[in-house]
Motif scaffolding. Sequence first.
Motif, PDB file in Angstrom:
ATOM      1  N   ASP A 150       0.834  -1.201   0.000  1.00 13.99           N
ATOM      2  CA  ASP A 150       0.000   0.000   0.000  1.00 13.99           C
ATOM      3  C   ASP A 150       0.869   1.252   0.000  1.00 13.99           C
ATOM      4  O   ASP A 150       0.394   2.344  -0.342  1.00 13.99           O
ATOM      5  N   VAL A 171       3.007   1.889  -2.083  1.00 10.81           N
ATOM      6  CA  VAL A 171       3.118   2.347  -3.476  1.00 10.81           C
ATOM      7  C   VAL A 171       2.155   3.499  -3.722  1.00 10.81           C
ATOM      8  O   VAL A 171       2.542   4.572  -4.206  1.00 10.81           O
ATOM      9  N   GLU A 172       0.880   3.253  -3.377  1.00  8.40           N
ATOM     10  CA  GLU A 172      -0.136   4.297  -3.611  1.00  8.40           C
ATOM     11  C   GLU A 172       0.166   5.557  -2.805  1.00  8.40           C
ATOM     12  O   GLU A 172      -0.008   6.676  -3.296  1.00  8.40           O
ATOM     13  N   VAL A 232       3.102   6.684  -1.719  1.00  9.62           N
ATOM     14  CA  VAL A 232       4.254   7.413  -2.284  1.00  9.62           C
ATOM     15  C   VAL A 232       3.835   8.161  -3.557  1.00  9.62           C
ATOM     16  O   VAL A 232       4.213   9.320  -3.763  1.00  9.62           O
ATOM     17  N   VAL A 233       3.032   7.496  -4.406  1.00 10.69           N
ATOM     18  CA  VAL A 233       2.570   8.152  -5.641  1.00 10.69           C
ATOM     19  C   VAL A 233       1.696   9.361  -5.310  1.00 10.69           C
ATOM     20  O   VAL A 233       1.852  10.443  -5.883  1.00 10.69           O
ATOM     21  N   GLN A 282       3.833  12.160  -3.968  1.00 14.33           N
ATOM     22  CA  GLN A 282       4.696  12.739  -4.997  1.00 14.33           C
ATOM     23  C   GLN A 282       3.873  13.650  -5.911  1.00 14.33           C
ATOM     24  O   GLN A 282       4.301  14.748  -6.253  1.00 14.33           O
ATOM     25  N   ARG A 283       2.691  13.191  -6.287  1.00 16.77           N
ATOM     26  CA  ARG A 283       1.869  13.971  -7.204  1.00 16.77           C
ATOM     27  C   ARG A 283       1.252  15.188  -6.521  1.00 16.77           C
ATOM     28  O   ARG A 283       1.120  16.242  -7.117  1.00 16.77           O
ATOM     29  N   ASP A 306       9.789  13.717  -2.329  1.00 14.72           N
ATOM     30  CA  ASP A 306      10.758  12.698  -2.715  1.00 14.72           C
ATOM     31  C   ASP A 306      11.504  12.277  -1.449  1.00 14.72           C
ATOM     32  O   ASP A 306      12.249  13.078  -0.880  1.00 14.72           O
ATOM     33  N   VAL A 307      11.253  11.061  -1.018  1.00 17.80           N
ATOM     34  CA  VAL A 307      11.913  10.591   0.209  1.00 17.80           C
ATOM     35  C   VAL A 307      13.335  10.192  -0.153  1.00 17.80           C
ATOM     36  O   VAL A 307      13.544   9.236  -0.906  1.00 17.80           O
ATOM     37  N   PHE A 354       7.158   6.987   7.648  1.00 20.77           N
ATOM     38  CA  PHE A 354       5.804   6.568   7.276  1.00 20.77           C
ATOM     39  C   PHE A 354       5.100   5.806   8.405  1.00 20.77           C
ATOM     40  O   PHE A 354       4.116   5.135   8.164  1.00 20.77           O
ATOM     41  N   GLN A 402       9.659   5.287  -5.946  1.00 20.74           N
ATOM     42  CA  GLN A 402      10.288   6.568  -6.269  1.00 20.74           C
ATOM     43  C   GLN A 402      11.173   6.458  -7.508  1.00 20.74           C
ATOM     44  O   GLN A 402      11.235   7.385  -8.316  1.00 20.74           O
ATOM     45  N   ARG A 435       0.860  -3.896  -9.346  1.00 20.13           N
ATOM     46  CA  ARG A 435       0.389  -2.724  -8.584  1.00 20.13           C
ATOM     47  C   ARG A 435       1.288  -1.522  -8.822  1.00 20.13           C
ATOM     48  O   ARG A 435       0.816  -0.386  -8.914  1.00 20.13           O
TER      49      ARG A 435
END
Lengths: 90, 358
Positions: free
Chosen positions: A48, A50-51, A53-54, A57-58, A63-64, A74, B211, B251
């Motif tokens: 999870d 992934v979502e 971080v995206v 970022q958006r 940017d970690v 986190f 990233q 994913r």
Amino acid sequence: MNRTLDEVKCDLKRLLAENLSLEDVKPQDISDDMNLFGDGGLGLDSLDGVEIVVLLQRQYGLDVKDMQKSRDIFRCINTLAPYLLANAVK
Amino acid sequence: MKSCATVAVGCNMSGETINDAPGTDSSVKEPYRAADWSEPGTGKGWQYRFFWRLIRTFGKRPAYHISYIVTFWYVLLFPSVRKRCRYYLDHRFPDRQGKARRFLDSYHLIREFGKTLVDIAAFGILGKSSMVNVCSDVQRIRELCGREKGVILLNAHCGCWQVSLAALENLRKPVSLLMVPDPRSQALADPCAAKVIDPRTGLTGVIAVTQALLRGEVVAIMGDRTFGDVQNVIAASFLGKKVFLPLSPYRLASATGVPIVVLLAPRTGLKTYELRLARVIEVPPGLGRSDKEYVTYAQQFIACLEEFVQEYAWQFFNFYDLWHDGASADNHRKPDAGSRTRSAAPASGERRLETARE
């Protein structure tokens, strides 16, 4: 970033509740010190991330850079929000 | 070893490894022992050193010949080695039942694996001249990797992806490998000096990979092993029976909007490997957390593997029970599987694939 820490925390809770398909979880259900990952707390698993971080970022251009500290960053809203406040570029 | 750097994929290869102590992240589940999905690593340190010196001094050919003897010895004397071969061979060649035939098949598979290890070592020790990469799809691969957004290179433990990835060394993009660091290949000479991200690090690795893709970099993932994770897996049918694959490539692709490029690398001759672009899998964006949404795309990857093992039956190097892991993962998964909305992977309904025959 012209936001206060409390505003960032609210934004984060709203982002997580709205974008991670967490049924029956409202932003106000996420407490500041609730663990985001692992058993208990919000119950997210590593993928999870992934979502999240995206999203960050958006939304914030985050940017970690320090991977060794990412797990601590986190951990919960209380750890993520200050990092976001300090490092967001949007 | 200096030669390792020369064959690194892309540039900016630091050889860095993100490798926290596994198990410290509560989100990492590892119900299997690592040995359950590792290769039959019966070699000792002095044996690796012996082969290293042999290749360095006399080249590959004597190393092949010695490896035939060594692998025969292991297959003959170690039932565990034969057992590890049978997991795959029983699904690939279900009609072969005779003891002698099964023994020879196991030897054949281990011998090919030994040759691949020699090739990896020779590539690292002797440099690029020891192997020739044939890659008819190289322009297409470079075009895909050269775009602004990132790319997931999806590989599998078949053929020799380590050597063949070197064909992409001019990508001019950083490349990360999501894989469990292999001390054995490092003991020989690992030709892939790309940054290695250990999937067992859980959230740390996930953040690093995400990233990298968002920065437009290339991430290579082994798509055929779950590394003991029973939560983030997805069901697919391989050689007629259900296996579980890692969910992460699909994913990641959906969340970051990058394509998945399936690369396979069969050994095609004494000195040649072919880097083959098997398929480009486009996962639609925003599929979310439910693994059901990704079954179609995992099955596309499996279709590539099935085509590969039809053509190169002796180059599939997973020496553990993928199919048992599927059943085991079913037992270990919680109904909500770490997510409040995630449903269990479908036990049936995947496209039934005809059982492979020789």
